[in-house]
Design a protein around this motif. Structure first.
Motif, PDB file in Angstrom:
ATOM      1  N   MET A 231     -64.007  41.637  74.375  1.00  0.00           N
ATOM      2  CA  MET A 231     -62.888  42.537  74.067  1.00  0.00           C
ATOM      3  C   MET A 231     -63.383  43.804  73.380  1.00  0.00           C
ATOM      4  O   MET A 231     -62.722  44.812  73.332  1.00  0.00           O
ATOM      5  CB  MET A 231     -61.911  41.803  73.154  1.00  0.00           C
TER       6      MET A 231
ATOM      7  N   LYS B 184     -61.959  43.911  67.405  1.00  0.00           N
ATOM      8  CA  LYS B 184     -60.603  43.703  67.939  1.00  0.00           C
ATOM      9  C   LYS B 184     -60.400  44.333  69.310  1.00  0.00           C
ATOM     10  O   LYS B 184     -59.454  44.016  70.009  1.00  0.00           O
ATOM     11  CB  LYS B 184     -59.557  44.316  67.001  1.00  0.00           C
ATOM     12  N   GLY B 185     -61.256  45.282  69.690  1.00  0.00           N
ATOM     13  CA  GLY B 185     -60.987  46.061  70.896  1.00  0.00           C
ATOM     14  C   GLY B 185     -60.043  47.198  70.555  1.00  0.00           C
ATOM     15  O   GLY B 185     -59.994  47.664  69.403  1.00  0.00           O
TER      16      GLY B 185
ATOM     17  N   HIS C 276     -53.251  41.773  66.355  1.00  0.00           N
ATOM     18  CA  HIS C 276     -52.574  40.735  65.575  1.00  0.00           C
ATOM     19  C   HIS C 276     -52.860  40.904  64.077  1.00  0.00           C
ATOM     20  O   HIS C 276     -53.983  41.236  63.687  1.00  0.00           O
ATOM     21  CB  HIS C 276     -53.088  39.364  66.029  1.00  0.00           C
TER      22      HIS C 276
ATOM     23  N   PHE D 129     -58.855  33.590  68.815  1.00  0.00           N
ATOM     24  CA  PHE D 129     -60.060  34.393  68.573  1.00  0.00           C
ATOM     25  C   PHE D 129     -60.331  34.388  67.077  1.00  0.00           C
ATOM     26  O   PHE D 129     -59.454  34.012  66.269  1.00  0.00           O
ATOM     27  CB  PHE D 129     -59.852  35.840  69.063  1.00  0.00           C
ATOM     28  N   GLU D 130     -61.519  34.792  66.725  1.00  0.00           N
ATOM     29  CA  GLU D 130     -61.848  34.893  65.307  1.00  0.00           C
ATOM     30  C   GLU D 130     -61.236  36.181  64.762  1.00  0.00           C
ATOM     31  O   GLU D 130     -61.529  37.273  65.275  1.00  0.00           O
ATOM     32  CB  GLU D 130     -63.370  34.931  65.136  1.00  0.00           C
TER      33      GLU D 130
ATOM     34  N   ALA E 162     -60.574  39.427  62.933  1.00  0.00           N
ATOM     35  CA  ALA E 162     -61.398  40.423  62.249  1.00  0.00           C
ATOM     36  C   ALA E 162     -60.782  40.723  60.892  1.00  0.00           C
ATOM     37  O   ALA E 162     -59.564  40.861  60.771  1.00  0.00           O
ATOM     38  CB  ALA E 162     -61.476  41.683  63.095  1.00  0.00           C
TER      39      ALA E 162
HETATM   40  C1  LIG Z   1     -52.994  41.683  73.476  1.00  0.00           C
HETATM   41  S1  LIG Z   1     -54.721  42.043  73.401  1.00  0.00           S
HETATM   42  C2  LIG Z   1     -54.725  43.442  72.322  1.00  0.00           C
HETATM   43  C3  LIG Z   1     -55.416  44.640  72.989  1.00  0.00           C
HETATM   44  C4  LIG Z   1     -56.912  44.475  73.058  1.00  0.00           C
HETATM   45  N1  LIG Z   1     -57.486  44.691  71.725  1.00  0.00           N
HETATM   46  C5  LIG Z   1     -57.551  45.414  74.069  1.00  0.00           C
HETATM   47  O1  LIG Z   1     -58.460  46.161  73.732  1.00  0.00           O
HETATM   48  O2  LIG Z   1     -57.164  45.390  75.247  1.00  0.00           O
HETATM   49  C6  LIG Z   1     -55.240  40.671  72.408  1.00  0.00           C
HETATM   50  C7  LIG Z   1     -56.737  40.627  72.151  1.00  0.00           C
HETATM   51  O3  LIG Z   1     -57.134  41.602  71.160  1.00  0.00           O
HETATM   52  C8  LIG Z   1     -58.078  41.055  70.255  1.00  0.00           C
HETATM   53  N2  LIG Z   1     -57.496  41.057  68.895  1.00  0.00           N
HETATM   54  C9  LIG Z   1     -56.218  41.387  68.557  1.00  0.00           C
HETATM   55  N3  LIG Z   1     -56.019  41.285  67.227  1.00  0.00           N
HETATM   56  C10 LIG Z   1     -57.180  40.875  66.686  1.00  0.00           C
HETATM   57  C11 LIG Z   1     -57.611  40.566  65.351  1.00  0.00           C
HETATM   58  N4  LIG Z   1     -56.790  40.653  64.282  1.00  0.00           N
HETATM   59  N5  LIG Z   1     -58.904  40.171  65.176  1.00  0.00           N
HETATM   60  C12 LIG Z   1     -59.747  40.072  66.237  1.00  0.00           C
HETATM   61  N6  LIG Z   1     -59.414  40.350  67.524  1.00  0.00           N
HETATM   62  C13 LIG Z   1     -58.137  40.742  67.756  1.00  0.00           C
HETATM   63  C14 LIG Z   1     -58.401  39.642  70.737  1.00  0.00           C
HETATM   64  O4  LIG Z   1     -59.554  39.721  71.566  1.00  0.00           O
HETATM   65  C15 LIG Z   1     -57.188  39.287  71.589  1.00  0.00           C
HETATM   66  O5  LIG Z   1     -57.492  38.367  72.635  1.00  0.00           O
END
Ligand SMILES: C[S@@+](CC[C@H](N)C(=O)[O-])C[C@H]1O[C@@H](n2cnc3c(N)ncnc32)[C@H](O)[C@@H]1O
Length: 174
Positions: free
Chosen positions: A1, A29-30, A90, A131-132, A134
């Motif tokens: 991600m 987080k992406g 999240h 997911f872990e 962040a």
């Molecule tokens: C609905 S998507 C959100 C958009 C995503 N970040 C993207 O770049 O396309 C959900 C994914 O975002 C990442 N993510 C969202 N909130 C996070 C958090 N608090 N900590 C770590 N990863 C997070 C996780 O990989 C999760 O599976």
């Protein structure tokens, strides 16, 4: 991600959106949605149309793909929020709530409290995430923070309770 193609600008302004928001990339987080202006509480941020994947189709295909990181439980199957709705990160103490409008096939996203300029806009995906998580100080420090310090938060009231409508609340899987 976490990967972002080198050629994409980051942050990416969203000039066609009526509010001053942008997408920013976080190494863990992406991409996520950030406020480039202060926002009041109870502000409608986005109305995201959904694309419904009926259960049989989702179980056969979507479940085994990246789509499964994005979908909301929905009557009859799983729904992908089109537009900004799929980009919210999240947080356990979210500053954005969402309401599933099954009749209109949209999800509405609303601020649960005042948001500072530069703050990340986050929803709660639920108690169990896949997911872990962040930490807010992982990369950006305060800038990447979805959560205000407790003393700055407004107390939870009845009209903020829809933030407790979790992504996957009826399931152990999400
Ligand atoms: C609905 S998507 C959100 C958009 C995503 N970040 C993207 O770049 O396309 C959900 C994914 O975002 C990442 N993510 C969202 N909130 C996070 C958090 N608090 N900590 C770590 N990863 C997070 C996780 O990989 C999760 O599976």
């Amino acid at each position: 991600m976490a990967s972002l193609p080198d050629l994409l600008p980051d942050p990416l302004p969203l000039p066609t959106h009526k509010l001053n928001l942008e997408l920013r990339h976080h190494p863990k987080k992406g991409r996520g949605v950030f406020a480039s202006q202060p926002l009041p509480r109870n502000l409608l941020l986005d109305v995201s149309p959904i694309l419904l994947f009926p259960h049989p189709e989702y179980e056969a295909h979507g479940r085994h793909t990246r789509l499964d990181h994005y979908t909301y439980r929905w009557p009859g199957g799983f729904a992908l929020a089109l537009g900004l709705g799929s980009m919210f990160s999240h947080a356990r103490d979210p500053n954005v709530g969402f309401i599933r409008d099954v009749e209109q096939s949209v999800i509405r996203y609303v601020t649960l409290r005042e948001v500072r300029e530069g703050e990340e806009l986050c929803i709660s995906y639920g108690e169990k995430v896949w997911f872990e998580e962040a930490e807010s100080d992982d990369a950006d420090g305060d800038e990447g923070e979805c959560q205000r310090r407790a003393e700055e938060s407004e107390p939870e009231t009845e009209d903020t309770v829809f933030a407790r409508m979790r992504l996957g609340e009826e399931s152990d899987e999400k």
